[in-house]
Structure formats: structure tokens, C-alpha cells
Design an enzyme around this catalytic site. Sequence first.
Site, PDB file in Angstrom:
ATOM      1  N   LYS A   1       0.807  -1.227   0.000  1.00  0.00           N
ATOM      2  CA  LYS A   1       0.000   0.000   0.000  1.00  0.00           C
ATOM      3  C   LYS A   1       0.839   1.275   0.000  1.00  0.00           C
ATOM      4  O   LYS A   1       0.432   2.301  -0.549  1.00  0.00           O
ATOM      5  CB  LYS A   1      -0.935   0.008   1.208  1.00  0.00           C
ATOM      6  CG  LYS A   1      -1.982  -1.082   1.212  1.00  0.00           C
ATOM      7  CD  LYS A   1      -3.024  -0.880   0.131  1.00  0.00           C
ATOM      8  CE  LYS A   1      -4.177  -1.864   0.253  1.00  0.00           C
ATOM      9  NZ  LYS A   1      -5.193  -1.679  -0.801  1.00  0.00           N
TER      10      LYS A   1
ATOM     11  N   GLU B   1      -9.933   5.409   3.104  1.00  0.00           N
ATOM     12  CA  GLU B   1     -10.761   4.325   3.641  1.00  0.00           C
ATOM     13  C   GLU B   1      -9.863   3.120   3.823  1.00  0.00           C
ATOM     14  O   GLU B   1      -8.825   3.000   3.179  1.00  0.00           O
ATOM     15  CB  GLU B   1     -11.917   4.020   2.688  1.00  0.00           C
ATOM     16  CG  GLU B   1     -11.596   3.037   1.578  1.00  0.00           C
ATOM     17  CD  GLU B   1     -10.542   3.522   0.586  1.00  0.00           C
ATOM     18  OE1 GLU B   1      -9.737   2.676   0.116  1.00  0.00           O
ATOM     19  OE2 GLU B   1     -10.507   4.728   0.276  1.00  0.00           O
TER      20      GLU B   1
ATOM     21  N   SER C   1       1.708  -9.776  -0.719  1.00  0.00           N
ATOM     22  CA  SER C   1       1.393  -8.348  -0.663  1.00  0.00           C
ATOM     23  C   SER C   1       1.498  -7.726   0.712  1.00  0.00           C
ATOM     24  O   SER C   1       1.552  -6.503   0.837  1.00  0.00           O
ATOM     25  CB  SER C   1      -0.011  -8.112  -1.226  1.00  0.00           C
ATOM     26  OG  SER C   1      -0.955  -8.901  -0.520  1.00  0.00           O
TER      27      SER C   1
END
Length: 415
Positions: free
Chosen positions: A96, A118, A385
Site C-alpha cells: 500500500k 478508507e 502483498s
Amino acid sequence: MQMYDLPYNLPDASGHFGPYGGVFVAETLQAALQELNLEYERAKADPEFMAEFQRELKHYVGRPSPIYHAKRLSDELGGAQIYLKREDLNHTGAHKINNTIGQALLARRMGKPRIIAETGAGQHGVASATVAARYGLECVVYMGSEDIKRQAQNVYRMKLLGATVVPVDSGSKTLKDALNEAMRDWVTHVENTFYIIGTVAGPHPYPMLVRDFNSVVGKECLWQMPEMIGQQPDAVLACVGGGSNAMGIFFDYIPHQKVRLIGCEAGGEGIETGRHAASLSAGTPGILHGNRTYLIQNADGQIIDTHSVSAGLDYPGVGPEHAWLKDAGRAEYVAVNDDEALAAFHRLCRTEGIIPALESSHAVAHAMKMAPMMAKDKVLLVNLSGRGDKDMATVAERSGLQFYCRPSCQANQNL
């Protein structure tokens, strides 16, 4: 000629990937999206902006992330060799941060002192809070109250970084509802607020710019794999909720047609039960959160509540580029259920000493299913990830164990 044989230059000027994508938002946001699109195009063409982005990836995030041969796991399975792209080793513990740095630099460039975000699993919230602290921006993160319970550690991390975490109690109290509230905030404060969307969904240009910022993952793999083993993988696997980590590793492999692209969705308790979050495997096209894509909805177009053991995959839609790749036949999408993901989580811990995020465990699980059916000289590359620190309470609960968290860590205190 198949659609994916053509030169790949999507989205088009209107933000469409074939019939998917586009801009379906209130008129009050049209100007803000046009401003963002224009500024992003300028930033991409600005050598100074791109150089700063690359510097931050190298010196702040710690890129390039390594590729690791999961040899013990591969040997136990007795088939294809499994390699892991270690996005879990990035600063903040997931992919991210690649995207949030890019968007935060855009926010600063546009003179927006306040950012909103969010989050479901909390990793995007942590990454947004991190870059806000890095660049001196105010940060507000919307998070479903159900996810707050599941991700207490990440909520506490966001607060430590100076972010305000706003619980969302509407709907299913998960990622979909957090995104709804974030968009309402943006409509109200569009003059001074930049919305950092965490996945390749939403109205144009978000699916494009999130993909572009995160495509550093696949770009690295293109040179790392030949350097490491002398070839590209036979297949690339990644988990898919909204789909940012998957698009990040898929994008630069799209022209490499000998490389299979496999997205692993949240099958929850099984597609047949209706308790899942596999929009590409079991959904139909519709409009949600500003774009047209595959959704989990009923015959009347009403969104159906989703379920996944992993908060980050618990979303009833998917990025429009994934929808196009599915229809074009360039990517395959499979559903992996909760129990399979949990089994893969535990096995990777025990065989490789790596604790994966539950989201990533879905891709590991499917690689474990594929490997024994393939020759030993075949190669599977899994995008790991994120790391699983955030999932300890969920895993412990599902295992019938007790997970201790000090009172100061309780997510529902002092929000």
C-alpha cells in the site's frame, strides 16, 4: 485477434477499460476528478516529481523488495517452484505504501493540506497515516466498525501516527461502507481535501493512477526473475479484493502472453453458500463507487453483504481493469475459501518462517494447489502483498486460541 493482443493503452481518455470503469459520481465531484486527472498527467511528465517518487520508494519504502525462493515449501509440494515477491518487507508491511506516497506527493503538489482514506484490513490506513506524517498533512481514515474489531493493532498504529480514525457503523460495517463515508466527506470538503483511494477502483483517474504507482512491483519482477533464475515465471499469482496488489504485479506482465496471470479472490465459506467476496467468480456487471465493474449484487442491482476471513478482501466489487482482463481472457480468476487461506497461512509460517497477511494467503493457497500438478522446472511467482502481524487476533480466534491485547491497544477506545 483477441482483445489483449492489441497494444495495451488502457484506460481510454474517458477512463474506460472496454465497458468498465468511467466516472459515475455526483456533479460536485466532477470538477475535482478533472483537476486530479489533469494534475496527474502533468506530474507524470514532470521529471522532478517522478525523481522524488523514485527516491522515496528507494530510501523511505526500501525498494526494490526482494524475490525469495520458497524452497522448503516447493520441495514438500513436489512440483513447481514457488517464488515470493516480498512486498511484506516494505515500510509499513504491505504494498500500500507505494501508492500512498505517489498520491500524497500529488496532494502536496495540488496544495491540499488534508487527506482522507478508507481502509479494510488497515494496511492502507496505516500507509496513508504514515505518508501524512511524512509530509505534514492532516489525515482522517474511515474504517468499518467490524474491521476495527478485527484489526485493532493497525487502528492503534494509525493513531500513533497522528491520524483520526472514524468508525463506520452503517451497512455491513466493513470496507464498502468505509468507502461510502469517505466519499461523503470528500464531497463536503473538496476544496482542501485529497482523497487517497487505496485500490484500483473508484472513478477515473483512480484505477489508472493507483495501478501506475503500484506497478513498480511488476517492473521490478521483470528484471529480478531473469537475473535470479534466467527466465520469467510461468504464472504470476496475487490476491484480489479491490485488486491493487494484483494490478501492481500484473500490469507489466500483460504483454508477456506466455505468463499466466491468476487473481485469487475471497471464496469465504464457499461460493455456493453466498458468504464470499468473489465478485469476478460469481458477480455481475454494475455500478458502485463511481465505476462500472463486476459486483456481488442481487437481481435488482442491490449490493449483497460479503464475507471473508481477511478484512482487506471483504469488498463486493473489484477494479474495472480486472473486469476487463477477465472478459478479454488475459487473466484468470479463482475463488479461494477461508479454510484454504488459513491452511496456507500456517504452512508458510512453518516451512519458510514467513507470516503472511491473510489476504496474501489466498494467493499462496492457490499456488500450493497448482504446484503439485506441474513439473519441477515450472515457476510460480506469488505477490506476497503484506505481512500477517495485523491478523494475529483473527488467526488465533479461528484456531481456538487466546490472543492477548493490552487495554491500550483496544481499537474501540478513545476513537
